[in-house]
Design a protein around this motif. Structure first.
Motif, PDB file in Angstrom:
ATOM      1  N   THR A 239       0.904  -1.138   0.125  1.00 55.68           N
ATOM      2  CA  THR A 239      -0.054   0.060   0.110  1.00 55.68           C
ATOM      3  C   THR A 239       0.737   1.206   0.076  1.00 55.68           C
ATOM      4  O   THR A 239       2.127   1.165   0.396  1.00 55.68           O
ATOM      5  CB  THR A 239      -0.927   0.107   1.337  1.00 55.68           C
ATOM      6  OG1 THR A 239      -0.130   0.147   2.592  1.00 55.68           O
ATOM      7  CG2 THR A 239      -1.911  -1.159   1.270  1.00 55.68           C
ATOM      8  N   PRO A 240       0.343   2.417  -0.352  1.00 52.88           N
ATOM      9  CA  PRO A 240       1.084   3.752  -0.141  1.00 52.88           C
ATOM     10  C   PRO A 240       0.943   4.189   1.259  1.00 52.88           C
ATOM     11  O   PRO A 240       0.190   5.249   1.479  1.00 52.88           O
ATOM     12  CB  PRO A 240       0.378   4.586  -1.286  1.00 52.88           C
ATOM     13  CG  PRO A 240      -0.908   4.111  -1.500  1.00 52.88           C
ATOM     14  CD  PRO A 240      -1.066   2.513  -0.976  1.00 52.88           C
ATOM     15  N   VAL A 262     -10.663  -8.251   7.495  1.00 48.69           N
ATOM     16  CA  VAL A 262     -10.376  -6.843   7.953  1.00 48.69           C
ATOM     17  C   VAL A 262      -9.602  -6.290   7.302  1.00 48.69           C
ATOM     18  O   VAL A 262      -8.310  -6.723   7.005  1.00 48.69           O
ATOM     19  CB  VAL A 262      -9.919  -6.994   9.370  1.00 48.69           C
ATOM     20  CG1 VAL A 262      -9.462  -5.990  10.205  1.00 48.69           C
ATOM     21  CG2 VAL A 262     -10.651  -8.245  10.293  1.00 48.69           C
ATOM     22  N   ASP A 263      -9.727  -4.681   6.900  1.00 49.46           N
ATOM     23  CA  ASP A 263      -8.827  -3.868   6.180  1.00 49.46           C
ATOM     24  C   ASP A 263      -8.275  -4.409   4.920  1.00 49.46           C
ATOM     25  O   ASP A 263      -6.906  -4.578   4.750  1.00 49.46           O
ATOM     26  CB  ASP A 263      -7.739  -3.655   7.109  1.00 49.46           C
ATOM     27  CG  ASP A 263      -8.134  -2.646   8.330  1.00 49.46           C
ATOM     28  OD1 ASP A 263      -9.512  -2.238   8.404  1.00 49.46           O
ATOM     29  OD2 ASP A 263      -7.384  -2.160   9.180  1.00 49.46           O
ATOM     30  N   PRO A 264      -9.047  -4.742   3.899  1.00 48.15           N
ATOM     31  CA  PRO A 264      -8.477  -4.829   2.529  1.00 48.15           C
ATOM     32  C   PRO A 264      -7.820  -3.491   2.105  1.00 48.15           C
ATOM     33  O   PRO A 264      -8.829  -2.635   1.564  1.00 48.15           O
ATOM     34  CB  PRO A 264      -9.563  -5.421   1.841  1.00 48.15           C
ATOM     35  CG  PRO A 264     -10.795  -5.071   2.524  1.00 48.15           C
ATOM     36  CD  PRO A 264     -10.514  -4.601   3.978  1.00 48.15           C
ATOM     37  N   GLY A 265      -6.857  -3.156   2.128  1.00 53.39           N
ATOM     38  CA  GLY A 265      -6.344  -1.587   1.874  1.00 53.39           C
ATOM     39  C   GLY A 265      -5.560  -1.315   0.805  1.00 53.39           C
ATOM     40  O   GLY A 265      -5.129  -0.295   0.631  1.00 53.39           O
ATOM     41  N   SER A 266      -5.270  -2.492  -0.049  1.00 52.38           N
ATOM     42  CA  SER A 266      -4.340  -2.041  -1.243  1.00 52.38           C
ATOM     43  C   SER A 266      -5.088  -1.420  -2.347  1.00 52.38           C
ATOM     44  O   SER A 266      -6.235  -2.010  -2.878  1.00 52.38           O
ATOM     45  CB  SER A 266      -3.602  -3.268  -1.618  1.00 52.38           C
ATOM     46  OG  SER A 266      -2.763  -2.967  -2.497  1.00 52.38           O
ATOM     47  N   PRO A 267      -4.600  -0.488  -3.161  1.00 56.68           N
ATOM     48  CA  PRO A 267      -5.338   0.054  -4.180  1.00 56.68           C
ATOM     49  C   PRO A 267      -4.728  -0.442  -5.440  1.00 56.68           C
ATOM     50  O   PRO A 267      -5.098  -0.101  -6.580  1.00 56.68           O
ATOM     51  CB  PRO A 267      -4.906   1.738  -4.004  1.00 56.68           C
ATOM     52  CG  PRO A 267      -3.428   1.854  -3.554  1.00 56.68           C
ATOM     53  CD  PRO A 267      -3.473   0.474  -2.458  1.00 56.68           C
ATOM     54  N   HIS A 298      -8.147   5.375   7.361  1.00 58.70           N
ATOM     55  CA  HIS A 298      -7.087   5.717   6.223  1.00 58.70           C
ATOM     56  C   HIS A 298      -7.124   4.875   5.128  1.00 58.70           C
ATOM     57  O   HIS A 298      -7.480   3.670   5.089  1.00 58.70           O
ATOM     58  CB  HIS A 298      -5.846   5.587   7.443  1.00 58.70           C
ATOM     59  CG  HIS A 298      -5.727   6.724   8.232  1.00 58.70           C
ATOM     60  ND1 HIS A 298      -5.073   6.518   9.494  1.00 58.70           N
ATOM     61  CD2 HIS A 298      -6.268   7.954   8.266  1.00 58.70           C
ATOM     62  CE1 HIS A 298      -5.120   7.597  10.185  1.00 58.70           C
ATOM     63  NE2 HIS A 298      -5.897   8.570   9.409  1.00 58.70           N
ATOM     64  N   PRO A 299      -6.883   5.518   4.228  1.00 56.89           N
ATOM     65  CA  PRO A 299      -7.024   4.937   2.662  1.00 56.89           C
ATOM     66  C   PRO A 299      -6.137   3.648   2.761  1.00 56.89           C
ATOM     67  O   PRO A 299      -6.707   2.688   2.351  1.00 56.89           O
ATOM     68  CB  PRO A 299      -6.198   6.065   1.865  1.00 56.89           C
ATOM     69  CG  PRO A 299      -6.039   7.200   2.584  1.00 56.89           C
ATOM     70  CD  PRO A 299      -6.372   7.127   4.083  1.00 56.89           C
ATOM     71  N   ASP A 300      -5.160   3.615   3.334  1.00 50.58           N
ATOM     72  CA  ASP A 300      -4.297   2.273   3.320  1.00 50.58           C
ATOM     73  C   ASP A 300      -4.824   1.114   3.905  1.00 50.58           C
ATOM     74  O   ASP A 300      -4.241   0.104   4.089  1.00 50.58           O
ATOM     75  CB  ASP A 300      -2.946   2.401   3.813  1.00 50.58           C
ATOM     76  CG  ASP A 300      -2.649   3.065   5.160  1.00 50.58           C
ATOM     77  OD1 ASP A 300      -3.750   3.671   5.678  1.00 50.58           O
ATOM     78  OD2 ASP A 300      -1.800   2.635   6.024  1.00 50.58           O
ATOM     79  N   HIS A 301      -5.905   1.321   4.579  1.00 45.94           N
ATOM     80  CA  HIS A 301      -6.934   0.394   5.131  1.00 45.94           C
ATOM     81  C   HIS A 301      -8.145  -0.011   4.506  1.00 45.94           C
ATOM     82  O   HIS A 301      -8.720  -0.812   4.736  1.00 45.94           O
ATOM     83  CB  HIS A 301      -6.962   0.511   6.817  1.00 45.94           C
ATOM     84  CG  HIS A 301      -5.827   0.517   7.393  1.00 45.94           C
ATOM     85  ND1 HIS A 301      -5.465  -0.678   8.379  1.00 45.94           N
ATOM     86  CD2 HIS A 301      -4.768   1.411   7.709  1.00 45.94           C
ATOM     87  CE1 HIS A 301      -4.273  -0.365   8.988  1.00 45.94           C
ATOM     88  NE2 HIS A 301      -3.713   1.201   8.481  1.00 45.94           N
ATOM     89  N   VAL A 302      -8.625   1.088   3.551  1.00 49.77           N
ATOM     90  CA  VAL A 302      -9.937   0.654   3.148  1.00 49.77           C
ATOM     91  C   VAL A 302      -9.872   0.956   1.375  1.00 49.77           C
ATOM     92  O   VAL A 302     -11.017   0.294   0.872  1.00 49.77           O
ATOM     93  CB  VAL A 302     -10.880   1.831   3.534  1.00 49.77           C
ATOM     94  CG1 VAL A 302     -11.035   2.056   5.060  1.00 49.77           C
ATOM     95  CG2 VAL A 302     -10.704   3.309   2.990  1.00 49.77           C
ATOM     96  N   ALA A 303      -8.830   1.047   0.827  1.00 46.62           N
ATOM     97  CA  ALA A 303      -8.567   1.171  -0.522  1.00 46.62           C
ATOM     98  C   ALA A 303      -8.993  -0.002  -1.337  1.00 46.62           C
ATOM     99  O   ALA A 303      -9.428   0.069  -2.585  1.00 46.62           O
ATOM    100  CB  ALA A 303      -7.118   1.896  -0.934  1.00 46.62           C
TER     101      ALA A 303
END
Ligand SMILES: [Zn+2]
Length: 513
Positions: A239-240, A262-267, A298-303
């Motif tokens: 993730t960024p 829980v928290d699929p965060g990668s864009p 935060h984006p790195d947890h939800v993207a």
């Protein structure tokens, strides 16, 4: 984006007990000290990083220089950590002589190759059976490319954890029993250790080495699906995120019937596809996805939420509900809908076996709607970004709030049966209380430095950072200013500092903390 650290060469020995039962072999395993900041409290075999002089030791029956050096490294670490000298010629040494050799080595009076030479000892490659090379996944602050060797403990030598090693205690244990302990959630271990225990459970058969090498991870393929603890898959995705971290941990918690994501965060598409593959595997084994749960905004947890749900709809014809705290849901409006608000003290219960029931804890500070999840049966705590296995936690106002954060840490610290923390970044933390104490102490110390800086006349976050963050690289100063602001907010509310009309800070008189 930061690069993950390059793996360093390391070696470890899986030590078999002399005269062990080939159908139920015993190995020497050790618990890493809970005082260690890296992998403290986890179970491991003795091993460590290669030293420059390791290449100079004589290793017979080995033409491969690289392998010889790694055997030398493995043998040295074994001697340093548990006092077992696996060298040809060592059988004539008395216990006392071995102890004084170890002392010479530890006090650096002699190097390892010198020590062997001086006593007419040498290593023999046939004593060290190569059983795989495992590379630490790129989510850790320290990464190793570790050569594993299986070796028989020489008769009349008894492994014993040496006082200044990184190990706290060690014991002979039947591999089967050790593996059972893990299955009962009694120990936390890294994938190569679990693989070794699982493989040895099958006995010392003629195809033992083949079985050791049968998984791609034993041949340097990075481990994606990490199960430090049974039923909790840690699946780091790139993730960024905030350096030095490069990955965010997605967790897949499963029973025989259901699982939670829980928290699929990668864009990133390739990372989303890797996660989708892991999800597909769990589904193909007969499970359904219960819910996608978010620890915070935060984006790195939800993207990766939308991509994952697109995948599930296309491939399996389902849309999985998303659960998060109300404050998180509010901030995510427009990105995707949150179907269920998770409040403090709510239970998330998975059907099937084992019974997994997670209690939600609203733990703001890093983010307003931050949730942790506590498995009261096993003591596992999903700690989100409140405690992480790698890097530090940023408290950035107004989303971040230092007083809330400290209160959340205290609340986590007060949980009764913590056994392991699964943070949003980095490896599992098997010394939970020590780690939380370290976090609280670190914040208190920083607060003291900030207050001292203000008392000495620093009046802006920029000036304060220069005085109070001398241990931090100037590159990180902008981020440190945000943290200073969070501390100043709290100090101001406590009447310790005041701001004037220009926003400059000064210390209040006669206030002691
Ligand atoms: Zn975060």
């Amino acid at each position: 984006m930061a690069d993950s650290p390059t793996p360093k060469d390391a070696a470890a020995v899986i030590l078999l007990r002399p005269e062990t039962d080939p159908n139920n072999p015993e190995v020497f395993w050790a618990k890493r000290s809970t005082k260690l900041t890296f992998l403290g409290g986890l179970y491991a075999f003795s091993g460590g990083q290669k030293e420059a002089s390791d290449v100079e030791a004589r290793v017979s029956n080995c033409d491969d220089h690289e392998r010889a050096a790694m055997i030398s490294c493995a043998a040295r670490e074994l001697f340093e950590e548990v006092g077992v000298l696996l060298a040809r010629g060592s059988q004539t040494l008395t216990v006392g002589q071995r102890a004084s050799l170890l002392d010479d080595l530890e006090s650096k009076r002699v190097s390892w190759p010198e020590l062997l030479r001086h006593y007419g000892l040498h290593l023999d490659a046939t004593d060290f059976t190569f059983v795989g090379r495992w590379v630490t996944p790129p989510f850790a602050p320290r990464r190793f490319d570790t050569w594993f060797f299986l070796a028989n403990c020489p008769p009349k030598q008894e492994p014993r954890v040496t006082p200044d090693s990184e190990l706290e205690s060690g014991a002979w244990i039947a591999a089967r029993e050790a593996h059972e302990k893990w299955k009962r959630s009694e120990v936390v271990a890294v994938p190569p250790v679990l693989h070794a225990l699982g493989t040895l459970t099958g006995g010392l058969t003629s195809d033992l080495v083949e079985r050791f090498l049968s998984v791609p991870e034993a041949q340097r393929e990075p481990t994606r699906r990490i199960e430090f603890y049974p039923n909790y898959i840690c699946f780091p995705v790139r993730t960024p995120t905030k350096p030095p971290a490069t990955h965010t941990n997605c967790y897949l918690i499963y029973t025989t019937e259901e699982f939670l994501i829980v928290d699929p965060g990668s864009p990133y598409e390739d990372e989303q596809a890797a996660l989708a593959k892991c999800v597909d595997d769990l589904i193909s084994e007969g499970r359904t996805v219960r819910e996608i749960v978010l620890t915070h905004v935060h984006p790195d947890h939800v993207a990766g939420v939308n991509a994952l749900n697109d995948h599930l709809r296309k491939k399996h014809g389902v849309r999985v509900p998303v659960g998060a705290h109300r404050r998180t849901a509010e901030s995510l409006k427009g990105q995707f809908d949150v179907d269920r608000f998770i409040e403090d003290d709510d239970l998330v219960i998975l059907d099937g076996y084992p019974v997994i029931s997670l209690r939600a804890l609203h733990t703001p500070g890093h983010a307003r709607g931050h949730l942790c999840f506590h498995d009261e049966r096993t003591g596992a705590l999903l700690s989100g970004d409140n405690i992480v296995g790698f890097g530090s936690v940023l408290i950035d106002p107004p989303e971040g709030n230092m007083r809330d954060y400290l209160a959340s840490l205290e609340r986590m610290r007060a949980l009764r049966n913590l056994s392991v923390l699964f943070g949003g970044h980095g490896p599992a933390i098997a010394n939970p209380y020590e780690k939380i104490d370290e976090y609280i102490a670190h914040r208190r110390q920083r607060e003291g430095l900030i207050l001292a800086a203000v008392r000495e006349g620093a009046s802006t976050p920029k000036e304060i950072v220069v005085r109070a963050y001398t241990d931090v690289s100037p590159k990180a100063h902008a981020m440190a200013e945000r943290a200073v602001l969070a501390h100043l907010e709290m100090l101001e509310a406590d009447g310790m500092v005041a701001t004037d009309s220009d926003g400059n800070y000064s210390a209040c008189q006669n206030r002691e903390r």
